[in-house]
Design a protein around this motif. Sequence first.
Motif, PDB file in Angstrom:
ATOM      1  N   HIS A 161      21.718 -56.134  80.090  1.00 37.27           N
ATOM      2  CA  HIS A 161      21.862 -56.973  78.900  1.00 37.27           C
ATOM      3  C   HIS A 161      20.546 -57.682  78.568  1.00 37.27           C
ATOM      4  CE1 HIS A 161      26.018 -56.028  79.525  1.00 37.27           C
ATOM      5  NE2 HIS A 161      26.078 -56.723  80.660  1.00 37.27           N
ATOM      6  N   ILE A 162      19.834 -58.111  79.610  1.00 35.98           N
ATOM      7  CA  ILE A 162      18.529 -58.743  79.375  1.00 35.98           C
ATOM      8  C   ILE A 162      17.547 -57.734  78.786  1.00 35.98           C
ATOM      9  CG2 ILE A 162      16.541 -59.810  80.513  1.00 35.98           C
ATOM     10  CD1 ILE A 162      18.452 -61.120  82.451  1.00 35.98           C
ATOM     11  N   ALA A 163      17.597 -56.504  79.309  1.00 36.24           N
ATOM     12  CA  ALA A 163      16.705 -55.459  78.796  1.00 36.24           C
ATOM     13  C   ALA A 163      16.980 -55.181  77.324  1.00 36.24           C
ATOM     14  CB  ALA A 163      16.856 -54.184  79.619  1.00 36.24           C
ATOM     15  N   CYS A 164      18.252 -55.176  76.933  1.00 38.03           N
ATOM     16  CA  CYS A 164      18.607 -54.952  75.533  1.00 38.03           C
ATOM     17  C   CYS A 164      18.076 -56.075  74.656  1.00 38.03           C
ATOM     18  CB  CYS A 164      20.120 -54.829  75.388  1.00 38.03           C
ATOM     19  SG  CYS A 164      20.660 -54.555  73.692  1.00 38.03           S
ATOM     20  N   TYR A 211      18.895 -43.960  79.954  1.00 40.27           N
ATOM     21  CA  TYR A 211      18.920 -44.220  81.391  1.00 40.27           C
ATOM     22  C   TYR A 211      19.221 -45.685  81.709  1.00 40.27           C
ATOM     23  CZ  TYR A 211      17.302 -39.544  82.505  1.00 40.27           C
ATOM     24  OH  TYR A 211      17.221 -38.174  82.644  1.00 40.27           O
ATOM     25  N   ILE A 212      18.681 -46.604  80.927  1.00 38.75           N
ATOM     26  CA  ILE A 212      18.928 -48.026  81.226  1.00 38.75           C
ATOM     27  C   ILE A 212      20.391 -48.380  81.016  1.00 38.75           C
ATOM     28  CG2 ILE A 212      18.365 -50.392  80.534  1.00 38.75           C
ATOM     29  CD1 ILE A 212      15.571 -49.401  79.783  1.00 38.75           C
ATOM     30  N   LEU A 216      25.741 -45.061  85.460  1.00 40.47           N
ATOM     31  CA  LEU A 216      25.325 -44.960  86.853  1.00 40.47           C
ATOM     32  C   LEU A 216      23.981 -45.645  87.121  1.00 40.47           C
ATOM     33  CD1 LEU A 216      26.293 -41.216  87.532  1.00 40.47           C
ATOM     34  CD2 LEU A 216      27.647 -43.293  87.943  1.00 40.47           C
ATOM     35  N   TYR A 217      23.500 -46.407  86.163  1.00 44.02           N
ATOM     36  CA  TYR A 217      22.215 -47.102  86.324  1.00 44.02           C
ATOM     37  C   TYR A 217      22.279 -48.092  87.496  1.00 44.02           C
ATOM     38  CZ  TYR A 217      18.477 -50.464  85.373  1.00 44.02           C
ATOM     39  OH  TYR A 217      17.394 -51.297  85.481  1.00 44.02           O
ATOM     40  N   THR A 218      21.222 -48.109  88.282  1.00 46.29           N
ATOM     41  CA  THR A 218      21.134 -49.053  89.413  1.00 46.29           C
ATOM     42  C   THR A 218      20.067 -50.093  89.117  1.00 46.29           C
ATOM     43  OG1 THR A 218      19.563 -47.574  90.508  1.00 46.29           O
ATOM     44  CG2 THR A 218      21.888 -47.376  91.110  1.00 46.29           C
ATOM     45  N   VAL A 300      10.563 -45.611  80.873  1.00 46.72           N
ATOM     46  CA  VAL A 300       9.813 -46.780  80.396  1.00 46.72           C
ATOM     47  C   VAL A 300       8.386 -46.733  80.934  1.00 46.72           C
ATOM     48  CG1 VAL A 300       9.747 -49.285  80.291  1.00 46.72           C
ATOM     49  CG2 VAL A 300      11.947 -48.117  80.328  1.00 46.72           C
ATOM     50  N   ALA A 301       8.230 -46.315  82.184  1.00 46.08           N
ATOM     51  CA  ALA A 301       6.893 -46.204  82.773  1.00 46.08           C
ATOM     52  C   ALA A 301       6.054 -45.166  82.028  1.00 46.08           C
ATOM     53  CB  ALA A 301       6.997 -45.839  84.254  1.00 46.08           C
TER      54      ALA A 301
END
Length: 341
Positions: A161-164, A211-212, A216-218, A300-301
Amino acid sequence: MDVLALEAKGVKSDAPPPSSSKPRPKAPKKPKRIVYFEVEIVDAKTKEKLLLLDKVEPSATILDIKSMFHKSNQSWYPARQSLCLDPKGKPLKDEDVLQQLPVGTTATFYFRDLGAQISWGTVFLAECVGPLFIYLMFYFRLPFIYAPKYDFTTSKHWVVHIACLCHSFHYAKRILETLFVHRFCHGTMPLRNIFKNCLYYWFFAAWMAYYINHPLYTPPYYGEQQVKTALGIFLFCQLGNFSIHVVLRNLKPPGSKTKKIPYPTKNPFTWIFTVVSCPNYTYEAGSWLGFTVMTQCVPVAFFTVIGFVQMTVWARGKHRGYLKEFKEYPTLRSPILPFIL
């Protein structure tokens, strides 16, 4: 006696009149003769004569000549034209004045068609609006993206949620800057470039978001500490990037194309100008580095590395331009990374 009196009067009558205190009016100056130019426009590829302009004023700019050319050829508007003094030479600037160019009274310009054009502002908006909505599609897990059982579900990891929020904030900021902050030196770019630019930004937005926001994201290896540290880096660099954009905007009054050297202001985020020529790229790269650490996601990298390489190319080009144009340009500055690159 009468004869003598008459002779005396005659002598007096022949005497010059007394000088007047009023100055004689100066003769009006003849207007300077204007030497008009004859301008010939030739196709750079075929050498075909496209237009002959007679009696062009010496104070006319290249933009004026483009406008005259446009009147006779409606399909070639000024932004689509490139005029050069040599078939393979550099395009002349719109603000170049005819009488200041190395040409005689009969000037020949070579024309190249730049193709259909689109404003830079429109390009920036298309680049930013796409990733903003594409990412949100994956975040809300719309149907046909993941398995049906995950449709419209919410991730259990708070870092997602922070990434969004960070991703949305970044592109919303860029949209607002395009509308209210940026002043573009070049008004347009070729229309074909918008597809390439949009494909780059839209594809990476979809790849990262997939992926984020995957069920199944960790989360990152070091957990909350890693996320908070990366979030601090991201927000710091976002504020720095905005501060630099404001400084660059204030260097250019509306409608002006005059270049000036940017210097630090009272804003601490701008102090990096003492050692970097293009700190807007430095802060941009730092933002994506923070986002990479925060999400610990390979796509992202990849986006961060590719973006940094491209921004380094742009920064080095601008740095060379500063050194070439300004003799007093600070030699301590590096293009994008202080004392390194």
